[in-house]
Design an enzyme around this catalytic site. Sequence first.
Site, PDB file in Angstrom:
ATOM      1  N   ASP A 102       0.802  -1.226   0.000  1.00 52.02           N
ATOM      2  CA  ASP A 102       0.000   0.000   0.000  1.00 52.02           C
ATOM      3  C   ASP A 102       0.836   1.278   0.000  1.00 52.02           C
ATOM      4  OD1 ASP A 102      -2.559  -1.166  -0.102  1.00 52.02           O
ATOM      5  OD2 ASP A 102      -2.379  -1.743   1.998  1.00 52.02           O
ATOM      6  N   ASP A 105      -5.979  -5.025  -5.662  1.00 44.45           N
ATOM      7  CA  ASP A 105      -5.820  -3.636  -5.209  1.00 44.45           C
ATOM      8  C   ASP A 105      -4.455  -3.071  -5.607  1.00 44.45           C
ATOM      9  OD1 ASP A 105      -7.185  -5.550  -3.607  1.00 44.45           O
ATOM     10  OD2 ASP A 105      -7.497  -4.115  -2.006  1.00 44.45           O
TER      11      ASP A 105
HETATM   12  N1  GLY Z   1      -7.117  -1.880  -0.484  1.00 48.20           N
HETATM   13  C1  GLY Z   1      -7.915  -2.341   0.583  1.00 48.20           C
HETATM   14  C2  GLY Z   1      -9.356  -2.265   0.316  1.00 48.20           C
HETATM   15  O1  GLY Z   1      -9.771  -1.904  -0.772  1.00 48.20           O
HETATM   16  O2  GLY Z   1     -10.116  -2.543   1.225  1.00 48.20           O
END
Ligand code: GLY
Length: 395
Positions: A112, A173
């Site tokens: 992230d 993601d």
């Molecule tokens: N990237 C984490 C979510 O979308 O919950």
Amino acid sequence: MKQVIDEGILAAGRYDDAPRLMKKRCEEALSFILGQIDRNLETFIGTFPSEASTGNVYRQVGNTEWTPAFWTGMLWLAYETTGNEKYRQAAEKQLSSYKQRIEERRYTNTHDLGFLYTLSCVSAYKLTGNEEAKQIALDAAELLYIRYLDQAGIIQAWGNLDDPRQRGRMIIDCLMNLPLLYWASEESGDRKFYDAAHSHVRMSAKYLIREDASSYHTYYMDAETGDPKYGKTAQGYSDDSCWSRGQAWGIYGFPLSYRYTGETELLDLTTKIANYFLNRLPEDFVCYWDLIFTEGPEERDSSAAAIAVCGLLEAAAHLPLTEPLKRKYENAALKILESLIENYMTTDVPESNGILLHAVYSKPGNNGVDECCIWGDYYMHEALVRVTRDWKPYW
Ligand code: GLY
């Protein structure tokens, strides 16, 4: 549940006509967002909004999760669109917290870093030429690059690289974290970042996207041999359903990689993923939290809807004028956006310090269900900036 056929092909009719949404209505929504930012400006200076609200109110949290930069990114959007120095000052005050996080390696064992450092530091650099922000973002890109597993050709999403439960696991993601790597290659001249991002996006296209253009949330690769293993959900309904936000990350993430690589396969794939998503929207165009649901009482995920709006607009921008889907995606984006403005904003919820109601963080984890989620607020803001201005992405 309705039966949906023609995977990868957009069902006829629903997105053929131009929506009614007016620029004036979008500007009003933007003014409301600025009002909410003003209301939060003092509260979230040394702290950040929680990932999800409780009773539609965000708490103050530290810079530890994957989400702080959605708030900082909104400050940058506010600065860019108004020129008002108070937003720039507020965003700049937060940069030291991002620097400290990288320097002290606090909560940096995650892919992230892309979300975090694109919206806080790359944005700062792109908008103001801040060299320190540029350096922090380059340092973050180095830490993200460490997560690239050469043999498997992917970036591991979560946990320590030697954690057997997470080893070799990629998640959809992560597509949104790749722009930090592409950007770092451009700024540093070091091709390794580009190569890692490029390999990861190709592996994502191959293994995270199923034959019918739906997506797995996560997929395990054998980190030693590079062999594909199996798909597994984390936040979706089941391993073989399609988590709405994951599909939305794909709708936005693949065309962002197209922006940097120019690979038309990525754009072709985006259209299939987008069509799968659009074919499953309920009456009001705002998806349920998993696309296995197309009607009934399950919760919506407005945050996935807002991400999809940005992705559809990004994809449409790259499609040629001769491609009929270009206009349909613009229509679809505006229809979703109109519904979000009319039915999902906190306009009539005075106690809320958020923007978009009815998002879901994790239904299986019973976390942030039917709440505001800070990334939903950010993408709603970005979507409105995209439709009212000629905007260059921070991504
Ligand atoms: N990237 C984490 C979510 O979308 O919950």
